[in-house]
Design a protein around this motif. Sequence first.
Motif, PDB file in Angstrom:
ATOM      1  N   ALA A  95       0.823  -1.207   0.000  1.00 22.89           N
ATOM      2  CA  ALA A  95       0.000   0.000   0.000  1.00 22.89           C
ATOM      3  C   ALA A  95       0.863   1.266   0.000  1.00 22.89           C
ATOM      4  CB  ALA A  95      -0.924  -0.009   1.210  1.00 22.89           C
ATOM      5  N   ALA A  96       2.009   1.243   0.692  1.00 19.51           N
ATOM      6  CA  ALA A  96       2.870   2.419   0.727  1.00 19.51           C
ATOM      7  C   ALA A  96       3.374   2.771  -0.667  1.00 19.51           C
ATOM      8  CB  ALA A  96       4.051   2.184   1.669  1.00 19.51           C
ATOM      9  N   GLU A  97       3.706   1.755  -1.440  1.00 22.09           N
ATOM     10  CA  GLU A  97       4.171   1.981  -2.812  1.00 22.09           C
ATOM     11  C   GLU A  97       3.067   2.614  -3.653  1.00 22.09           C
ATOM     12  OE1 GLU A  97       4.953  -0.904  -6.611  1.00 22.09           O
ATOM     13  OE2 GLU A  97       5.919  -1.469  -4.722  1.00 22.09           O
ATOM     14  N   ARG A 102       0.438   7.314  -6.277  1.00 24.27           N
ATOM     15  CA  ARG A 102      -0.781   8.070  -6.523  1.00 24.27           C
ATOM     16  C   ARG A 102      -0.697   9.510  -6.032  1.00 24.27           C
ATOM     17  NH1 ARG A 102      -4.972   4.319  -6.937  1.00 24.27           N
ATOM     18  NH2 ARG A 102      -6.342   6.050  -7.494  1.00 24.27           N
ATOM     19  N   LEU A 103       0.167   9.768  -5.038  1.00 21.92           N
ATOM     20  CA  LEU A 103       0.254  11.109  -4.451  1.00 21.92           C
ATOM     21  C   LEU A 103       1.466  11.899  -4.923  1.00 21.92           C
ATOM     22  CD1 LEU A 103      -0.672  10.277  -0.735  1.00 21.92           C
ATOM     23  CD2 LEU A 103      -2.161  11.228  -2.490  1.00 21.92           C
ATOM     24  N   ARG A 104       2.319  11.284  -5.732  1.00 18.62           N
ATOM     25  CA  ARG A 104       3.624  11.870  -6.042  1.00 18.62           C
ATOM     26  C   ARG A 104       3.535  13.314  -6.525  1.00 18.62           C
ATOM     27  NH1 ARG A 104       5.610   7.945  -8.838  1.00 18.62           N
ATOM     28  NH2 ARG A 104       6.920   7.114  -7.165  1.00 18.62           N
ATOM     29  N   VAL A 128       8.259   6.837   4.534  1.00 16.92           N
ATOM     30  CA  VAL A 128       8.207   6.468   3.111  1.00 16.92           C
ATOM     31  C   VAL A 128       7.444   7.515   2.314  1.00 16.92           C
ATOM     32  CG1 VAL A 128       7.269   4.788   1.479  1.00 16.92           C
ATOM     33  CG2 VAL A 128       8.459   4.000   3.524  1.00 16.92           C
ATOM     34  N   LEU A 129       6.318   7.956   2.839  1.00 11.88           N
ATOM     35  CA  LEU A 129       5.496   8.924   2.106  1.00 11.88           C
ATOM     36  C   LEU A 129       6.198  10.270   1.970  1.00 11.88           C
ATOM     37  CD1 LEU A 129       1.917   8.212   3.508  1.00 11.88           C
ATOM     38  CD2 LEU A 129       2.938   7.427   1.387  1.00 11.88           C
ATOM     39  N   LEU A 136       3.641  16.537   0.096  1.00 12.27           N
ATOM     40  CA  LEU A 136       2.873  16.033   1.236  1.00 12.27           C
ATOM     41  C   LEU A 136       3.354  16.651   2.544  1.00 12.27           C
ATOM     42  CD1 LEU A 136       0.853  13.919   2.460  1.00 12.27           C
ATOM     43  CD2 LEU A 136       2.831  12.398   2.663  1.00 12.27           C
ATOM     44  N   ARG A 137       2.405  17.000   3.383  1.00 10.52           N
ATOM     45  CA  ARG A 137       2.705  17.355   4.781  1.00 10.52           C
ATOM     46  C   ARG A 137       1.807  16.518   5.674  1.00 10.52           C
ATOM     47  NH1 ARG A 137       5.865  22.617   5.526  1.00 10.52           N
ATOM     48  NH2 ARG A 137       6.549  22.939   3.398  1.00 10.52           N
TER      49      ARG A 137
END
Length: 740
Positions: A95-97, A102-104, A128-129, A136-137
Amino acid sequence: MRCAGNLPAETTSFVGRRRELGEAARLLGVSRLVTVTGPGGVGKSRLALRAAAAVRGLFPDGAWLVEASGVQDPSLLGHAVLEALLLADSTVRPAAEVLVERLRDREVLLVLDGCEHLVDACAELVDVLLRGVPGLRVLATSRQELRTGGEHLLDLPPLPVRPSPAGGAAGGPPGGGGAAGGGTGRRDGDAVALFADRAAAVAGGFRLTPENEAAVAAVCRRVDGIPLAVELAAGRLRTLSLEQVAERLDDRFRLLTGGARTALPRHRTLRTAVGWSHELCTPQERLLWARLAVFADGFDLDAAEYVCPGGGIAAEDVLELLGELVAKSVVVREASDGVAGGARYRMLDTLREYGAGWLRSLGEEGVIRRRHRDWYLGLATWGEVEWFSARQAETGERTRLAHPNLRAALDFCLTQPGEEQVALHLAATLWFYWVGCGHLGEGRVWLDRALATAPGATAARAKALWVTGYMATLQGDLERARPMLEECRRQALDTGDDLALAYAVHRQGCAALVGDDPARAAELFEEALWHYEKLGELNSNVLMAMFELGVAALFLGETDTAGHWLERLREVCEEFGEQWAYAYCLYGTAYAAWLAGDVRTARREARECVRLNHLFRDLVGTVLGLELLALLATEPGADGSPGDLREARVLQGAAHRIWQAVGIPLFGSHHFRAPHDECAARARAGLSRPVSAEAFREGTGLDLDAAVARALDGPGPRGAVRRGGRGPRTPGGLPARGRG
């Protein structure tokens, strides 16, 4: 304009915390990870949500709340984040990958609430995120720091209580602190202001006056200004006077101190406050409180009446006792949207943990957890039955609401010796939810775990094998699907399990279909349908066999056979009010209509296919319909207007993004890919490469809801050039068809 995200609306006024809110905003401006720390009940979640709401306008892709407290299995934390962000993913990838992918390119604020019980998993995921998603914050709440790189801490103290120079509350005019209620707007009186606000809500005649201000301040000081304790104290004004509250709290404060000397004083104070609220409950209310602690998240009255009676509580008493716990602010009644039944309830995490401790001390944890498991096993079993009815949408929503408790039930089965067969049965029975409501990835996690714990040949294992093989097929993971389905078939033959044999053969047909062997698939589907008819089996799976046989016939160019099975499927769906398999039937009839040159019918059926599948959040059915609508966008309109090649590429880009949440695009199948390739060929023939690429990128920027809205309603005004027509056929493309 409404901001993106899922932050809940506040239901009570927010009191004080101006400095902390300002500090949170400042830290989010200089750090990509801010963790609000402090003891249970101090208001970490509330402050984080208020801070997130204040700054969410700075994040174009929204501010999103993930309630980590509802996740018990660390391996499912990433799935919970995906679910909260509405990024449904059913692949076998970590899921992390998927989240990083998806959020990159997005700018998102993630509020990760309640991390303390999964602090290592939360720290790993956040690390990781943050490394993979520059925009991302993260604003986390936890009773302890995450201890990951770049973390800034905001330690949240209890609310200040205005000191009194002579043993009472100090006087003076209210300041500009923005606190609610009474005349204590000064920041150093935030605890008093909170008490006044909550007391006014439960005791309509209460107001803060010079005469009672000292008593209120005394109560707030005795609970150290911890917001939860202050609110519990104020809630007692339903039945007690302010003087009685102060007196009783003083008694319990002395009685319940004396915890571990190494514990933080504020932790002991919170336990005193909650313990005092516990003491004010009747013995039956305390027992119900403890038993309700087994619910992982929200629950309804029916569940409570099944799980909690016995040993001091009669089933008919649960409703009244639950009402008393709601009145005492131990249980919160949630608003119901009416989709899946009546009122729902939940406990704050701190109160649930306190109840869980009492449940363990009573020696009832195992019994109540097993009863909890039994209820949700029953819910899943009934849901499987109800799925084949006109109540499918309601069944899906009811199961969604039960999802955290289903996870808890599965976790119980997988961690208790002797429960392995129940784990297999429960995980497999939920196939309708895993497949039909967009949770292939999580379903595979539970089924893989269950299969690993119970290798023996049982009926439960046979069902788990064909369900897992089916889901793996939908993900394009034939390497895993085929041996599972063959094991199921062999076991069914060895044990004489004709029903398992029917399902194994059916799902082997699915694997053959997506593996580009439609002739073999058709043989297997016909064999499975023969078994189903002989056994009297009729449900949504049987209807899907009719759909799949119809599609196999289309791929073979046998349009009459395809028409027969799709028409038969439509008739049964209409008879029973079934909508999920009907949505797939619409895909088949749309495909057949396009082959016959009936573009108008194809568009109508494909749009309804997408609409219905999206209602269920079935990603596979949604994206198949979307791929077909992209191709149909290249066709001339009924008025003779040319097709819109640019819009077709936008829809293909949107479909590409959805496939990333399913598995291998178009299952890796040449036959299922044919509409996509035809559409792409037409776009290449009529659009320049830059225009085509730009349109495709636009589509990949659409989330699921936006992509479906675009497919159903078309693009907004953009002055796009409409070009049309049929481009060249791709090699080995679609079968020949008439022109309309």
